[in-house]
Scaffold this active site. Structure first.
Site, PDB file in Angstrom:
ATOM      1  N   CYS A  55      -9.992   7.312   6.105  1.00  0.00           N
ATOM      2  CA  CYS A  55      -9.236   6.088   6.432  1.00  0.00           C
ATOM      3  C   CYS A  55      -8.104   6.475   7.398  1.00  0.00           C
ATOM      4  CB  CYS A  55      -8.651   5.465   5.167  1.00  0.00           C
ATOM      5  SG  CYS A  55      -9.933   5.022   3.979  1.00  0.00           S
ATOM      6  N   CYS A 108      -0.168   9.420 -11.345  1.00  0.00           N
ATOM      7  CA  CYS A 108      -1.137   9.203 -10.276  1.00  0.00           C
ATOM      8  C   CYS A 108      -1.915  10.504 -10.084  1.00  0.00           C
ATOM      9  CB  CYS A 108      -0.358   8.823  -9.005  1.00  0.00           C
ATOM     10  SG  CYS A 108      -1.393   8.514  -7.594  1.00  0.00           S
ATOM     11  N   CYS A 141      -4.388   7.080   6.237  1.00  0.00           N
ATOM     12  CA  CYS A 141      -4.153   7.909   5.043  1.00  0.00           C
ATOM     13  C   CYS A 141      -4.092   9.393   5.388  1.00  0.00           C
ATOM     14  CB  CYS A 141      -5.272   7.646   4.031  1.00  0.00           C
ATOM     15  SG  CYS A 141      -5.212   8.706   2.579  1.00  0.00           S
ATOM     16  N   CYS A 177       2.447   6.565  -1.569  1.00  0.00           N
ATOM     17  CA  CYS A 177       1.028   6.264  -1.319  1.00  0.00           C
ATOM     18  C   CYS A 177       0.612   6.730   0.062  1.00  0.00           C
ATOM     19  CB  CYS A 177       0.783   4.753  -1.350  1.00  0.00           C
ATOM     20  SG  CYS A 177       0.885   4.041  -2.953  1.00  0.00           S
ATOM     21  N   GLU A 192      -2.514  17.489  -5.616  1.00  0.00           N
ATOM     22  CA  GLU A 192      -1.193  16.968  -5.953  1.00  0.00           C
ATOM     23  C   GLU A 192      -1.294  15.906  -7.048  1.00  0.00           C
ATOM     24  OE1 GLU A 192       1.024  17.810  -1.719  1.00  0.00           O
ATOM     25  OE2 GLU A 192       0.470  15.770  -2.168  1.00  0.00           O
ATOM     26  N   CYS A 225     -10.234  14.343   0.969  1.00  0.00           N
ATOM     27  CA  CYS A 225     -11.076  13.142   0.880  1.00  0.00           C
ATOM     28  C   CYS A 225     -11.884  13.034   2.167  1.00  0.00           C
ATOM     29  CB  CYS A 225     -10.221  11.886   0.690  1.00  0.00           C
ATOM     30  SG  CYS A 225     -11.235  10.386   0.526  1.00  0.00           S
TER      31      CYS A 225
HETATM   32  N1  SAH Z   1      -9.504   6.723  -2.408  1.00  0.00           N
HETATM   33  C1  SAH Z   1      -9.011   5.724  -3.244  1.00  0.00           C
HETATM   34  C2  SAH Z   1      -7.834   6.161  -4.098  1.00  0.00           C
HETATM   35  C3  SAH Z   1      -6.790   6.990  -3.429  1.00  0.00           C
HETATM   36  S1  SAH Z   1      -5.855   6.224  -2.135  1.00  0.00           S
HETATM   37  C4  SAH Z   1      -8.679   4.468  -2.465  1.00  0.00           C
HETATM   38  O1  SAH Z   1      -8.674   4.539  -1.251  1.00  0.00           O
HETATM   39  O2  SAH Z   1      -8.453   3.440  -3.082  1.00  0.00           O
HETATM   40  C5  SAH Z   1      -4.645   5.330  -3.085  1.00  0.00           C
HETATM   41  C6  SAH Z   1      -4.002   4.154  -2.368  1.00  0.00           C
HETATM   42  O3  SAH Z   1      -3.076   4.568  -1.364  1.00  0.00           O
HETATM   43  C7  SAH Z   1      -5.032   3.290  -1.683  1.00  0.00           C
HETATM   44  O4  SAH Z   1      -4.800   1.925  -1.898  1.00  0.00           O
HETATM   45  C8  SAH Z   1      -4.764   3.640  -0.264  1.00  0.00           C
HETATM   46  O5  SAH Z   1      -5.287   2.693   0.573  1.00  0.00           O
HETATM   47  C9  SAH Z   1      -3.252   3.765  -0.241  1.00  0.00           C
HETATM   48  N2  SAH Z   1      -2.749   4.402   0.965  1.00  0.00           N
HETATM   49  C10 SAH Z   1      -3.356   5.351   1.693  1.00  0.00           C
HETATM   50  N3  SAH Z   1      -2.607   5.675   2.787  1.00  0.00           N
HETATM   51  C11 SAH Z   1      -1.500   4.898   2.740  1.00  0.00           C
HETATM   52  C12 SAH Z   1      -0.336   4.781   3.564  1.00  0.00           C
HETATM   53  N4  SAH Z   1      -0.167   5.539   4.631  1.00  0.00           N
HETATM   54  N5  SAH Z   1       0.616   3.893   3.209  1.00  0.00           N
HETATM   55  C13 SAH Z   1       0.477   3.144   2.098  1.00  0.00           C
HETATM   56  N6  SAH Z   1      -0.580   3.225   1.265  1.00  0.00           N
HETATM   57  C14 SAH Z   1      -1.563   4.094   1.576  1.00  0.00           C
HETATM   58 FE1  SF4 Z   2      -9.721   8.682   0.918  1.00  0.00          FE
HETATM   59 FE2  SF4 Z   2      -7.245   8.036   1.619  1.00  0.00          FE
HETATM   60 FE3  SF4 Z   2      -9.256   6.417   2.242  1.00  0.00          FE
HETATM   61 FE4  SF4 Z   2      -8.489   6.641  -0.335  1.00  0.00          FE
HETATM   62  S1  SF4 Z   2      -7.280   5.814   1.345  1.00  0.00           S
HETATM   63  S2  SF4 Z   2     -10.582   6.684   0.491  1.00  0.00           S
HETATM   64  S3  SF4 Z   2      -7.865   8.832  -0.366  1.00  0.00           S
HETATM   65  S4  SF4 Z   2      -8.970   8.508   3.002  1.00  0.00           S
END
Ligand code: SAH
Ligand code: SF4
Length: 366
Positions: free
Chosen positions: A124, A113, A127, A356, A100, A120
């Site tokens: 996390c 973006c 996410c 995000c 995406e 991934c």
């Molecule tokens: N993997 C990288 C880049 C992609 S994630 C990273 O983790 O930085 C991009 C951003 O979206 C990161 O700051 C991540 O923490 C945030 N993000 C992920 N899940 C989210 C959520 N449910 N609500 C708000 N931000 C989120």
């Molecule tokens: Fe991967 Fe989502 Fe964690 Fe970024 S925030 S490292 S995309 S699992």
């Protein structure tokens, strides 16, 4: 070659978006640098979709290009526009994998973006992409494709000679889509060099931001290789809380990340590093955490700014969105009073699952 695995039988042609300008010259055995620049210009300043359009290139070279290389784009499965103007594309890659791409228009900028992996592997817990797992790294051309495709869809090629703020739609690139960019290091850095090249797409280092969950050793590599903006997905001021929400915290401590950040800041002449902080209800949203954050950046003397992002809920996640905006504002005010910028970023495109953390392609298309 790995790349060929992803191409269908009748498509065994390498994408021309895989090469840097220097590589283009050597790969095409061009004795003259200006010919490589002409091809580059057609690709990255004009957005041609066929080699026939490269009218100042010799017929012989065009024939070679047609026979051996491809400038096709990925297939668009869905093209959605949010009520707030955010646009999201779901695209299918040559091997059927999906990624995406999100475009966020704002008053003074337009941010694209982009993704760096299909899925991934970092897991996390807040996410949605993380819940899908890693399928594979994106190739160089697939990362470059994302910008080419957005320019096609936004009818942007006619604007690119216009300056930033003068009709250009995409002004900033952020590596904040699907995937952990530092886990696809070589391809990401090479793609950034293509995106950054002043003869082509010419996105300056200051307009590109790489966001990482904190793969500390790779931050040192980045400091050596490229001088883009760095964003760290910190989300906690202590390892204890970080471990509860991000498995990567078991491998790299906040101390290791902060040490790497101070080296990175030095390499970019002390440009501020962004620390992203998702506010998750009752997990990391107390004012005590704001105090610890300020102490942390002071301790390591890192030039910092913060982005507070209220957690975006997705079905299946156990975390809750913060319900008290005043609490978020107090948190932001504490950090701002300590002289670190701390805007609250309200994610856009929630109605099309483009906000995000909401990107996910494995179990449903949208
Ligand atoms: N993997 C990288 C880049 C992609 S994630 C990273 O983790 O930085 C991009 C951003 O979206 C990161 O700051 C991540 O923490 C945030 N993000 C992920 N899940 C989210 C959520 N449910 N609500 C708000 N931000 C989120
Ligand atoms: Fe991967 Fe989502 Fe964690 Fe970024 S925030 S490292 S995309 S699992």
């Amino acid at each position: 070659m790995v790349l060929r695995r992803y191409l269908r039988k009748n498509e065994i042609m390498e994408s021309l978006f895989n090469f840097t300008l220097e590589e283009l010259q050597t790969t095409l055995s061009l004795s003259k640098n200006f010919v490589a620049k002409q091809v580059w210009n057609w690709l990255y300043c004009c957005g041609v979709k066929s080699f026939d359009e490269m009218t100042n290139i010799s017929k012989q070279l065009r024939q070679k290009l047609v026979e051996q290389y491809s400038i096709k784009r990925p297939f668009i499965l869905k093209d959605l526009t949010s009520i707030d103007g955010t646009r999201k594309w779901l695209v299918k890659l040559n091997d059927g994998e999906k990624i995406e791409i999100v475009y966020i228009p704002e008053e003074d900028r337009g941010t694209l973006c982009i993704s760096t992996q299909a899925g991934c592997g970092m897991g996390c817990r807040f996410c949605s992409t993380g819940s899908q797992g890693l399928t594979r790294n994106l190739e160089v051309f697939e990362i470059v494709w994302e910008i080419i495709l957005a320019r096609d869809c936004l009818d942007e090629w006619k604007n690119i000679s216009k300056g930033i703020g003068n009709g250009r739609k995409i002004t900033n690139i952020v590596l904040m889509g699907m995937g952990e960019p530092l886990n696809n290091y070589d391809n990401v850095v090479k793609a950034l060099k293509i995106i950054n090249d002043e003869n082509g797409m010419a996105f300056s280092n200051r307009r590109i931001t790489l966001s990482t969950c904190g793969i500390a050793p790779k931050i040192y590599d980045l400091a050596r290789d490229i001088k883009i903006n760095l964003a760290i997905s910190l989300h906690a001021a202590t390892d204890e809380i970080r471990k509860k929400i991000m498995p990567i915290a078991e491998s790299f401590s906040i101390d290791e990340i902060m040490k790497a950040c101070s080296v990175y800041a030095k390499s970019t002449n002390y440009r501020r590093i962004t620390f992203e902080y998702i506010m998750i209800k009752d997990i990391n949203d107390s004012i005590a955490e704001a105090e610890k954050l300020v102490k942390l950046v002071k301790k390591y003397n890192v030039p910092a700014k913060f982005n507070l992002i209220p957690f975006n809920y997705w079905v299946g996640c156990t975390f809750k969105e913060p319900s008290d905006i005043k609490k978020i504002m107090r948190f932001a005010a504490y950090i701002t009073n300590a002289r670190y910028p701390c805007p609250i970023r309200l994610s856009k495109g929630g109605d099309i699952m483009a906000a995000c953390g909401q990107l996910k392609t494995s179990t449903r298309d949208f």
